[in-house]
Design a protein around this motif. Structure first.
Motif, mmCIF file in Angstrom:
data_model
loop_
_atom_site.group_PDB
_atom_site.id
_atom_site.type_symbol
_atom_site.label_atom_id
_atom_site.label_comp_id
_atom_site.label_asym_id
_atom_site.label_seq_id
_atom_site.Cartn_x
_atom_site.Cartn_y
_atom_site.Cartn_z
ATOM 1 N N ASP A 157 0.818 -1.212 0.000
ATOM 2 C CA ASP A 157 0.000 0.000 0.000
ATOM 3 C C ASP A 157 0.855 1.267 0.000
ATOM 4 O O ASP A 157 0.447 2.294 -0.554
ATOM 5 N N ASN A 174 -4.544 0.135 -10.781
ATOM 6 C CA ASN A 174 -5.155 -1.185 -10.649
ATOM 7 C C ASN A 174 -4.455 -2.226 -11.513
ATOM 8 O O ASN A 174 -4.407 -3.413 -11.153
ATOM 9 N N ARG A 178 -3.230 -5.119 -9.372
ATOM 10 C CA ARG A 178 -4.040 -6.303 -9.680
ATOM 11 C C ARG A 178 -5.168 -6.482 -8.659
ATOM 12 O O ARG A 178 -5.545 -7.610 -8.322
ATOM 13 N N ARG A 179 -5.647 -5.362 -8.171
ATOM 14 C CA ARG A 179 -6.809 -5.317 -7.295
ATOM 15 C C ARG A 179 -7.327 -3.888 -7.310
ATOM 16 O O ARG A 179 -6.641 -2.969 -7.752
ATOM 17 N N ASN A 180 -8.530 -3.698 -6.840
ATOM 18 C CA ASN A 180 -9.100 -2.358 -6.811
ATOM 19 C C ASN A 180 -8.447 -1.529 -5.703
ATOM 20 O O ASN A 180 -8.425 -1.934 -4.547
ATOM 21 N N PHE A 181 -7.909 -0.420 -6.100
ATOM 22 C CA PHE A 181 -7.291 0.498 -5.140
ATOM 23 C C PHE A 181 -7.609 1.907 -5.600
ATOM 24 O O PHE A 181 -7.333 2.270 -6.748
#
Length: 295
Positions: A157, A174, A178-181
């Motif tokens: 993060d 993203n 490779r994930r929603n951030f």
């Protein structure tokens, strides 16, 4: 007429001085993409390295070369990479709980920048002492890196927040995460908050006095103790204030944060000043290179 060539073994030479030196073709700073991050991180042996060689190819790699060897001499700073990779593997073996960032921090904060006689590392490109723009944190010291005392750790993060500071778009972030951030619109992101073990401080030239603030967090990976900070910088016109000036740790993996404020007057473009910030408990020295520039 045929000619003959004889190769004679001249023996092994040790104690050659100065050694090590920074290769003339080694990559250099300042960082053109993110000037607030000092690169390179570190230097390591890379010239005329006797390396293990695959028997699947010849020493030259040419199709007509049918020779096969177990070892080969390779030049180039790319050979520094396997040295640091091997040291990283050793550190991971000793400290399996350490993150990649913690290992990098241990390597950087324990690196050396002077010879045993006190002289600065030589830069072959200039014939003068090397600077953090050439050697980064310095030359790797595997023995010291095993027990650094403190590390600058970074998690996923933290890197994503760094991308927010660089104004990456949600889709770009993203694709990396490779994930929603999602960057928090109410939060003020800054590149200077990335928990890096060194400091690169770019000031705009000829615009009067400026202050730039950096934040860092130290993680204790050694015994309990109190660390005091010292700042060394040859240019008295630049003010560096570290707050707090001392941090105490009572347990492993305990974290303490601090800020550094750099205040400097205007100077002509391409001016550079180098120094360091060190935290010490009397046994460990956690050293961070400081590179200040005016652009």
């Amino acid at each position: 007429m045929q000619s003959r060539t004889t190769i004679l073994f001249g023996g092994t030479k040790v104690g050659i001085q100065p050694s090590p030196v920074l290769a003339a073709f080694s990559s250099r700073c300042p960082n053109s993409i993110t000037p607030e991050i000092l690169k390179p991180d570190i230097i390591a042996p890379g010239i005329n390295i006797l390396a293990g060689w695959t028997g699947a190819v010849s020493p030259t790699g040419l199709a007509e070369d049918d020779r096969r060897v177990e070892f080969n001499i390779i030049s180039g700073t790319s050979m520094s990479c396997p040295h640091v990779s091997g040291i990283t593997a050793l550190l991971k073996g000793v400290h399996p709980e350490w993150s990649p960032a913690a290992i990098r921090s241990a390597l950087m904060t324990t690196a050396y920048t002077t010879y045993m006689n006190g002289g600065a590392l030589l830069d072959v490109a200039t014939g003068k002492p090397s600077t953090p723009f050439g050697h980064g944190a310095g030359h790797v010291d595997p023995i010291s890196a095993v027990n650094p005392g403190l590390v600058y750790d970074i998690n996923a993060d933290d890197y994503l927040n760094y991308l927010c500071a660089l104004k990456y778009t949600p889709s770009q972030i993203n694709s990396i995460a490779r994930r929603n951030f999602t960057c928090d619109s109410s939060k003020k992101y800054s590149v200077t908050d990335l928990n890096y073990p060194s400091f690169a401080v770019p000031f705009p030239a000829d615009t009067g006095s400026n202050t730039i603030k950096y934040s860092r967090t130290l993680t204790n990976v050694g015994p309990s103790g109190t660390y005091n900070v010292t700042v060394s910088l040859p240019d008295s016109s630049v003010e560096i204030i570290v707050e707090p000036e001392a941090v105490s740790f009572t347990q492993i993996n305990e974290k303490k944060s601090y800020t550094v404020s750099f205040t400097a007057p205007s100077k002509s473009p391409s001016t550079n000043v180098f120094g360091r910030i060190e935290w010490s408990d009397g046994k460990h020295v956690v050293s961070s290179q400081v590179a200040i520039s005016w652009t």
